[in-house]
Design an enzyme around this catalytic site. Structure first.
Site, PDB file in Angstrom:
ATOM      1  N   LYS A 100       0.909  -1.266  -0.144  1.00  0.00           N
ATOM      2  CA  LYS A 100      -0.184   0.029  -0.065  1.00  0.00           C
ATOM      3  C   LYS A 100       0.932   1.223   0.207  1.00  0.00           C
ATOM      4  O   LYS A 100       0.406   2.204  -0.535  1.00  0.00           O
ATOM      5  CB  LYS A 100      -1.082  -0.165   1.227  1.00  0.00           C
ATOM      6  CG  LYS A 100      -0.263  -0.226   2.421  1.00  0.00           C
ATOM      7  CD  LYS A 100      -0.371  -1.622   3.100  1.00  0.00           C
ATOM      8  CE  LYS A 100       0.652  -2.037   4.058  1.00  0.00           C
ATOM      9  NZ  LYS A 100       0.117  -3.144   4.809  1.00  0.00           N
ATOM     10  N   LYS A 200      -3.723   3.269   2.488  1.00  0.00           N
ATOM     11  CA  LYS A 200      -4.757   2.630   2.023  1.00  0.00           C
ATOM     12  C   LYS A 200      -6.064   3.508   1.776  1.00  0.00           C
ATOM     13  O   LYS A 200      -6.730   3.103   0.749  1.00  0.00           O
ATOM     14  CB  LYS A 200      -5.397   1.576   3.074  1.00  0.00           C
ATOM     15  CG  LYS A 200      -4.421   0.359   3.472  1.00  0.00           C
ATOM     16  CD  LYS A 200      -4.704  -0.384   4.618  1.00  0.00           C
ATOM     17  CE  LYS A 200      -3.683  -1.504   4.890  1.00  0.00           C
ATOM     18  NZ  LYS A 200      -3.879  -2.020   6.503  1.00  0.00           N
TER      19      LYS A 200
HETATM   20  N1  HSE Z   1      -0.463  -3.564   9.445  1.00  0.00           N
HETATM   21  C1  HSE Z   1      -1.573  -3.855   8.420  1.00  0.00           C
HETATM   22  C2  HSE Z   1      -2.953  -4.003   9.496  1.00  0.00           C
HETATM   23  C3  HSE Z   1      -1.527  -5.177   7.750  1.00  0.00           C
HETATM   24  O1  HSE Z   1      -2.471  -4.055  10.640  1.00  0.00           O
HETATM   25  O2  HSE Z   1      -3.942  -3.726   9.082  1.00  0.00           O
HETATM   26  C4  HSE Z   1      -2.289  -5.138   6.342  1.00  0.00           C
HETATM   27  O3  HSE Z   1      -2.003  -4.248   5.466  1.00  0.00           O
END
Ligand code: HSE
Length: 433
Positions: A100, A200
């Site tokens: 992302k 995201k």
């Molecule tokens: N570190 C991210 C989370 C992993 O905890 O959602 C998935 O992108």
């Protein structure tokens, strides 16, 4: 379709294992066998049985091999991963990534590179892990004018907030567990400070509104300052504190913001607990839709990566460019809506003030809010054993522009009867329009 997997950690290893385990079904769906011809990683993954598949520690050499059609990038980060993806695209390989940060920060350039090399760069796994939300918005909602997208898009943060509320556990202790389970980013401040969610959300915003990726304009606030007291207060008032990413198209531009948010407990988003992710989309034709599922983890994320491999395989033997554009809109049709600064965003608020227990404080605070056109919805005062002579006041307000709230808080904080920085958490009701 001959595949190389670059990066054999949690997600790369999951992709390797699911591709092998479900090979027959996947080939039947894709219309062609998907063969892993090579794997490159800094170190082997004991969970993956390589058999005769070639293993290399030279990432770029593997990504550009003559006998590879498609490269899966599961390294993460924006340095080495960017070199690998660029080398692969320039060598005419399709690329599927779960990265992302890479898409949010360098996506505009990478999509152009993919187009000019007549290959596809796919990224379903970059947002909400195993939940096919990119495809749902880009393809499933293609008929709609999208009004807003709001989501719980960091599993680690949601896991921490849920455990703090349900079990009264300490922040650090829950974070360690999320790291052990493979949910957290290599640098977990990305999770708790909202950077991962902002990556995201940037991608979701572009797919929803057809705008270029603009990560630098996202407003980001983390959950590390959320206290157990606020979690308890929110609950008493009928809300849950969720770390939300919100992007909304207004007449002035696009809101793009990640911050802790009070959500009424009756809303589905308030019920999303643990490591689960959920993305709610408000659109003109279909109304509200909610996409829910595991947002992190080895095979859940592999599920989205392999869906992209299947799509590319289906299109590969036709014309890759006749497929779906990366952001859903043709490159020449991208919109130019500006991203709004957080000061221009309207929101309701939860405010917590630590005030001297003396006559007239409430009247002074109320007067300041009124001078800034802030309408108070409710006020509660709580006994607080720890602070002699001080009392927490909780105010819920109606919607107001953030800049009015900023000014009001500055003035309130200047009062000699206010004994600690004002805690401010935005509130969203998500009533269907
Ligand atoms: N570190 C991210 C989370 C992993 O905890 O959602 C998935 O992108």
């Amino acid at each position: 379709m001959r595949v190389a997997i670059i990066g054999l950690g949690t997600v790369g290893g999951g992709t390797f294992n699911v591709l092998k385990r479900n090979a027959r079904d996947i080939a039947a769906r894709a219309g062609s066998e998907i063969e892993i011809v090579a794997v490159a990683s800094r170190r082997p993954n004991p969970a993956c049985e390589l058999d005769s598949i070639e293993f290399d520690t030279d990432l770029i050499r593997t990504a550009t091999r003559q006998d590879v059609d498609l490269v899966v990038e599961t390294l993460g980060g924006t340095s080495v991963a960017a070199d690998v993806v660029k080398a692969a695209l320039q060598a005419g390989k399709h690329v599927v990534t779960a990265n992302k940060a890479l898409i949010a920060e360098l996506g505009n350039e990478l999509f152009e590179m993919a187009t000019s090399n007549k290959v596809t760069l796919a990224f379903e796994a970059a947002v909400a892990g195993g939940v096919p939300v990119i495809k749902s918005i880009r393809e499933g909602l293609a008929a709609n004018r999208i009004k807003s997208v709001a989501g719980i898009i960091n599993g680690t943060g949601n896991f921490i907030l849920t455990e703090m509320r349900d079990k009264g556990r300490a922040f650090e202790d829950v974070l360690k567990e999320a790291q052990a389970l493979g949910y957290a980013e290599a640098d977990p401040t990305f999770d708790v400070e909202g950077i991962d969610a902002a990556h995201k959300l940037t991608i979701l915003s572009s797919v929803a509104f057809g705008i270029p990726l603009q990560f630098k304009s996202a407003y980001t606030e983390g959950i590390s300052a959320i206290s157990p007291f606020d979690v308890k207060m929110a609950e008493e008032f009928g809300y849950r504190i969720k770390h939300l990413g919100i992007t909304r198209l207004t007449g002035q531009g696009v809101e793009l913001r990640v911050h802790p948010t009070l959500v009424p407990e009756s809303q589905l988003l308030a019920k999303v607990d643990g490591v689960m992710n959920a993305v709610m989309v408000e659109s003109d034709a279909v109304g509200q839709t909610l996409f829910y599922g595991p947002g992190a983890g080895s095979e859940a994320t592999a599920s989205s990566i392999i869906a992209d491999i299947v799509d590319i395989t289906r299109a590969h033997y036709q014309d890759a460019l006749s497929g779906v554009p990366a952001l859903g809109y043709s490159e020449e049709e991208l919109n130019e809506h500006p991203i709004l600064p957080i000061e221009a965003v309207n929101s309701a608020y939860y405010l917590r003030l630590l005030a001297k227990d003396t006559p007239g404080v409430l009247a002074r605070v109320a007067a300041i809010l009124s001078e800034h056109s802030i309408n108070i919805e409710s006020i509660t005062q709580k006994e607080w054993q720890e602070h002699d002579g001080a009392v927490p006041m909780i105010l819920m307000t109606h919607q107001v522009a953030e800049r009015n709230m900023d000014h009001a808080i500055d003035v309130i904080q200047g009062l000699d009867v206010i004994l600690a920085p004002v805690v401010r958490i935005r509130v969203e009701y998500f009533t269907a329009s």
